[in-house]
Design a protein around this motif. Structure first.
Motif, PDB file in Angstrom:
ATOM      1  N   ALA A 284      -0.898  -3.838   3.665  1.00 35.92           N
ATOM      2  CA  ALA A 284      -0.631  -3.028   2.477  1.00 35.92           C
ATOM      3  C   ALA A 284       0.783  -3.296   1.978  1.00 35.92           C
ATOM      4  CB  ALA A 284      -0.808  -1.545   2.796  1.00 35.92           C
ATOM      5  N   SER A 285       0.959  -3.323   0.655  1.00 33.47           N
ATOM      6  CA  SER A 285       2.246  -3.684   0.079  1.00 33.47           C
ATOM      7  C   SER A 285       2.871  -2.578  -0.768  1.00 33.47           C
ATOM      8  CB  SER A 285       2.100  -4.950  -0.774  1.00 33.47           C
ATOM      9  OG  SER A 285       1.107  -4.781  -1.776  1.00 33.47           O
ATOM     10  N   PHE A 286       2.179  -1.476  -0.970  1.00 31.90           N
ATOM     11  CA  PHE A 286       2.750  -0.346  -1.707  1.00 31.90           C
ATOM     12  C   PHE A 286       2.068   0.931  -1.249  1.00 31.90           C
ATOM     13  CE2 PHE A 286      -0.703  -2.114  -4.187  1.00 31.90           C
ATOM     14  CZ  PHE A 286      -1.391  -1.025  -4.697  1.00 31.90           C
ATOM     15  N   SER A 287       2.580   2.067  -1.657  1.00 33.10           N
ATOM     16  CA  SER A 287       2.027   3.338  -1.165  1.00 33.10           C
ATOM     17  C   SER A 287       2.249   4.451  -2.175  1.00 33.10           C
ATOM     18  CB  SER A 287       2.673   3.728   0.167  1.00 33.10           C
ATOM     19  OG  SER A 287       4.020   4.135  -0.035  1.00 33.10           O
ATOM     20  N   ALA A 288       1.509   5.531  -1.978  1.00 36.83           N
ATOM     21  CA  ALA A 288       1.681   6.759  -2.749  1.00 36.83           C
ATOM     22  C   ALA A 288       1.345   7.926  -1.838  1.00 36.83           C
ATOM     23  CB  ALA A 288       0.791   6.759  -3.990  1.00 36.83           C
ATOM     24  N   ARG A 353       9.673   8.850   1.328  1.00 37.94           N
ATOM     25  CA  ARG A 353      10.576   7.892   0.686  1.00 37.94           C
ATOM     26  C   ARG A 353      11.247   7.006   1.734  1.00 37.94           C
ATOM     27  NH1 ARG A 353      13.714  11.304  -1.729  1.00 37.94           N
ATOM     28  NH2 ARG A 353      12.412  11.435  -3.601  1.00 37.94           N
ATOM     29  N   ALA A 354      11.695   7.602   2.832  1.00 39.20           N
ATOM     30  CA  ALA A 354      12.347   6.824   3.888  1.00 39.20           C
ATOM     31  C   ALA A 354      11.383   5.814   4.506  1.00 39.20           C
ATOM     32  CB  ALA A 354      12.890   7.768   4.968  1.00 39.20           C
ATOM     33  N   ALA A 355      10.132   6.237   4.709  1.00 40.67           N
ATOM     34  CA  ALA A 355       9.140   5.317   5.283  1.00 40.67           C
ATOM     35  C   ALA A 355       8.823   4.189   4.311  1.00 40.67           C
ATOM     36  CB  ALA A 355       7.868   6.085   5.644  1.00 40.67           C
ATOM     37  N   ARG A 356       8.751   4.478   3.028  1.00 37.47           N
ATOM     38  CA  ARG A 356       8.489   3.435   2.032  1.00 37.47           C
ATOM     39  C   ARG A 356       9.582   2.375   2.048  1.00 37.47           C
ATOM     40  NH1 ARG A 356       7.910   7.284  -2.075  1.00 37.47           N
ATOM     41  NH2 ARG A 356       9.440   6.100  -3.288  1.00 37.47           N
ATOM     42  N   VAL A 357      10.831   2.818   2.120  1.00 41.31           N
ATOM     43  CA  VAL A 357      11.948   1.873   2.151  1.00 41.31           C
ATOM     44  C   VAL A 357      11.885   1.027   3.418  1.00 41.31           C
ATOM     45  CG1 VAL A 357      14.458   1.671   2.302  1.00 41.31           C
ATOM     46  CG2 VAL A 357      13.424   3.315   0.715  1.00 41.31           C
ATOM     47  N   ARG A 358      11.672   1.683   4.554  1.00 42.91           N
ATOM     48  CA  ARG A 358      11.646   0.975   5.836  1.00 42.91           C
ATOM     49  C   ARG A 358      10.524  -0.049   5.897  1.00 42.91           C
ATOM     50  NH1 ARG A 358       8.874   2.650  10.324  1.00 42.91           N
ATOM     51  NH2 ARG A 358       8.702   4.781   9.511  1.00 42.91           N
ATOM     52  N   LEU A 359       9.375   0.264   5.285  1.00 41.56           N
ATOM     53  CA  LEU A 359       8.211  -0.618   5.366  1.00 41.56           C
ATOM     54  C   LEU A 359       8.109  -1.585   4.192  1.00 41.56           C
ATOM     55  CD1 LEU A 359       5.642   2.093   6.550  1.00 41.56           C
ATOM     56  CD2 LEU A 359       6.646   0.275   7.960  1.00 41.56           C
ATOM     57  N   PHE A 361       7.613  -0.765   1.054  1.00 39.49           N
ATOM     58  CA  PHE A 361       6.666  -0.304   0.041  1.00 39.49           C
ATOM     59  C   PHE A 361       7.344   0.054  -1.277  1.00 39.49           C
ATOM     60  CE2 PHE A 361       3.429   1.414   3.367  1.00 39.49           C
ATOM     61  CZ  PHE A 361       2.977   0.121   3.583  1.00 39.49           C
ATOM     62  N   ASP A 362       8.671   0.068  -1.288  1.00 42.32           N
ATOM     63  CA  ASP A 362       9.382   0.483  -2.492  1.00 42.32           C
ATOM     64  C   ASP A 362       9.683  -0.684  -3.429  1.00 42.32           C
ATOM     65  OD1 ASP A 362      11.168  -0.654  -0.672  1.00 42.32           O
ATOM     66  OD2 ASP A 362      12.872   0.466  -1.457  1.00 42.32           O
ATOM     67  N   ARG A 363       9.252  -1.888  -3.070  1.00 41.54           N
ATOM     68  CA  ARG A 363       9.499  -3.042  -3.927  1.00 41.54           C
ATOM     69  C   ARG A 363       8.638  -2.954  -5.185  1.00 41.54           C
ATOM     70  NH1 ARG A 363       9.408  -5.773   1.186  1.00 41.54           N
ATOM     71  NH2 ARG A 363       7.210  -6.258   0.850  1.00 41.54           N
ATOM     72  N   GLU A 364       9.188  -3.426  -6.295  1.00 41.15           N
ATOM     73  CA  GLU A 364       8.473  -3.404  -7.563  1.00 41.15           C
ATOM     74  C   GLU A 364       7.351  -4.446  -7.549  1.00 41.15           C
ATOM     75  OE1 GLU A 364       8.672  -1.602 -10.352  1.00 41.15           O
ATOM     76  OE2 GLU A 364      10.200  -0.268  -9.515  1.00 41.15           O
ATOM     77  N   ASN A 365       6.168  -4.033  -7.991  1.00 44.43           N
ATOM     78  CA  ASN A 365       5.051  -4.963  -8.157  1.00 44.43           C
ATOM     79  C   ASN A 365       5.028  -5.490  -9.595  1.00 44.43           C
ATOM     80  OD1 ASN A 365       3.657  -4.928  -5.556  1.00 44.43           O
ATOM     81  ND2 ASN A 365       3.216  -2.781  -6.027  1.00 44.43           N
ATOM     82  N   ALA A 366       4.612  -6.732  -9.753  1.00 49.09           N
ATOM     83  CA  ALA A 366       4.463  -7.279 -11.101  1.00 49.09           C
ATOM     84  C   ALA A 366       3.422  -6.455 -11.854  1.00 49.09           C
ATOM     85  CB  ALA A 366       4.038  -8.737 -11.035  1.00 49.09           C
ATOM     86  N   PRO A 367       3.672  -6.145 -13.122  1.00 49.10           N
ATOM     87  CA  PRO A 367       2.694  -5.352 -13.873  1.00 49.10           C
ATOM     88  C   PRO A 367       1.376  -6.096 -14.019  1.00 49.10           C
ATOM     89  CG  PRO A 367       4.374  -6.259 -15.330  1.00 49.10           C
ATOM     90  CD  PRO A 367       4.836  -6.525 -13.931  1.00 49.10           C
ATOM     91  N   ILE A 368       0.297  -5.328 -14.055  1.00 47.26           N
ATOM     92  CA  ILE A 368      -1.027  -5.923 -14.255  1.00 47.26           C
ATOM     93  C   ILE A 368      -1.080  -6.577 -15.631  1.00 47.26           C
ATOM     94  CG2 ILE A 368      -3.463  -5.336 -14.595  1.00 47.26           C
ATOM     95  CD1 ILE A 368      -3.264  -3.375 -12.363  1.00 47.26           C
ATOM     96  N   ASP A 369      -1.744  -7.710 -15.698  1.00 49.08           N
ATOM     97  CA  ASP A 369      -1.758  -8.530 -16.917  1.00 49.08           C
ATOM     98  C   ASP A 369      -2.767  -7.983 -17.934  1.00 49.08           C
ATOM     99  OD1 ASP A 369      -1.592 -10.499 -18.806  1.00 49.08           O
ATOM    100  OD2 ASP A 369      -1.969 -12.160 -17.420  1.00 49.08           O
TER     101      ASP A 369
END
Length: 387
Positions: A284-288, A353-359, A361-369
């Motif tokens: 997994a590369s992002f989270s909510a 938020r801390a877990a997202r940074v550590r893993l 998951f907080d990196r920006e994803n390219a927008p869907i085309d």
């Protein structure tokens, strides 16, 4: 950050009338019969919706029959809507358009915020919501028609925002697969949120769409405790299969995230970081994350379930929930506003938020085309001059 040890979840056993010292009033016959009939379902009751003039209530008729009530079967009604794309105008969600192939959801998640919508159909948000479903088999054709309109402009369409498009009945009806086929032909972007491993059935469609940056998927996982998942989300895929779905989606090239929600304070929120860590291991590369909300009929249904399965923790859990909602069971201005004001909600958010940074998951994803959208020639009847 130190975490509290997770308490393994086991359903509370009500004393039977034959138990020594049992209180006959502790397990009324009506409650036992509803529970028996609803075995494998999330809700424990089937109270009338808020718009009904008459209220149903199940009572012991005194006959003391030995046989159990028959199990509740899933009933499907065909629905033929005039349109299929929902245009959403809400400050609390991050999408503008959605599609719901089904009304009601067989997964039976006791906390599901969509339960109150069944009241609009004259049905109960309780057991009716998970046993009396509405399917929209015309959805793919309607979608093709709406996407072909000369005035249509593409925006990302979200699937799974209300009820799960991959709930068990999808195996039979394959409406979601038909919808994805249309999206693929039109090069139309779509995002999917689901609790079901059934999404991997459609990797032959999702994989090629992902290569064009047309899709994202999120798998919702609330707990790794099998007993809790079985009780709280009785017909959703087991947690291990949801993690496996993440791995398969990622292997197929689909950008996939983890939804840790809802987090229920005092019940499953201590698992949040471990769920995110496991999802990261699967690719997994992002989270909510969402925190439990209990609108309208969801609150009494959830409390009924909580008193049945975790009676020793029910008061504390509801206390946390009310604290996050300004003393009410649900108040969107408190729990869903932009500024989180209550200590417990802030703590969960900070941990997430801390877990997202550590893993990562907080990196920006390219927008869907959105630029690839085209009405197919066989639909429009016009050749692409630049093809």
């Amino acid at each position: 950050m130190a975490r509290a040890a997770h308490l393994s979840f086991h359903p509370h056993r009500r004393p039977s009338l034959g138990d020594e010292g049992a209180d006959a009033s502790a397990a009324p016959e009506s409650s036992a019969r509803v529970t028996a009939r609803g075995k494998g379902r999330g809700a424990r009751s089937n109270a009338s919706g808020r718009y009904e003039k008459e209220q149903r209530e199940e009572l012991d008729d005194g006959w003391d029959l030995d046989e159990d009530l028959p199990p509740l079967r899933t009933e499907i009604t065909y629905e033929n809507p005039r349109t299929i794309i929902n245009f959403v105008n809400s400050p609390y969600v991050g999408f503008e358009r959605s599609i719901n192939p089904y009304r009601g959801c067989e997964h039976g998640c006791i906390y599901c915020f969509a339960r109150p919508t069944h009241a609009y159909m004259g049905l109960s948000p309780g057991l009716d919501f998970e046993t009396r479903l509405f399917a929209k088999p015309s959805a793919p054709k309607l979608l093709e028609k709406e996407l072909s309109n000369k005035n249509y402009r593409p925006k990302v369409i979200a699937m799974g925002t209300n009820t799960d498009p991959y709930q068990p009945v999808e195996r039979r009806f394959q409406i979601m697969r038909g919808i994805l086929t249309v999206f693929s032909r039109f090069n139309h972007p779509v995002t999917i949120l689901t609790k079901s491993q059934l999404i991997t059935r459609d990797l032959d469609i999702l994989g090629p769409m992902a290569e064009k940056n047309l899709t994202r998927a999120m798998i919702s996982i609330t707990t790794q405790d099998k007993a809790l998942a079985r009780s709280m989300e009785p017909r959703a895929s087991a947690p291990k299969w949801r993690f496996e779905a993440i791995r398969k989606l990622v292997d197929a090239g689909v950008a996939t995230g983890i939804m840790t929600g809802p987090m229920i304070p005092g019940l499953n929120d201590d698992e949040m970081e471990s769920i995110m860590e496991k999802a990261a291991e699967m690719g997994a590369s992002f989270s909510a994350m969402t925190i439990l909300r209990l609108p309208l009929e969801v609150s009494p249904l959830f409390q009924e379930w909580l008193e049945t399965y975790a009676p020793n923790r029910a008061k504390r859990i509801m206390g946390h929930i009310r604290n996050m909602n300004g003393g009410k069971d649900y108040d969107p201005n408190w729990s869903r506003g932009r500024e989180i004001t209550t200590p417990y909600a802030r703590l969960i958010t900070q941990r997430n938020r801390a877990a997202r940074v550590r893993l990562g998951f907080d990196r920006e994803n390219a927008p869907i085309d959105l630029s690839r959208f085209r009405v197919p020639v066989e639909v429009s009847g016009q050749m692409d001059l630049f093809g």
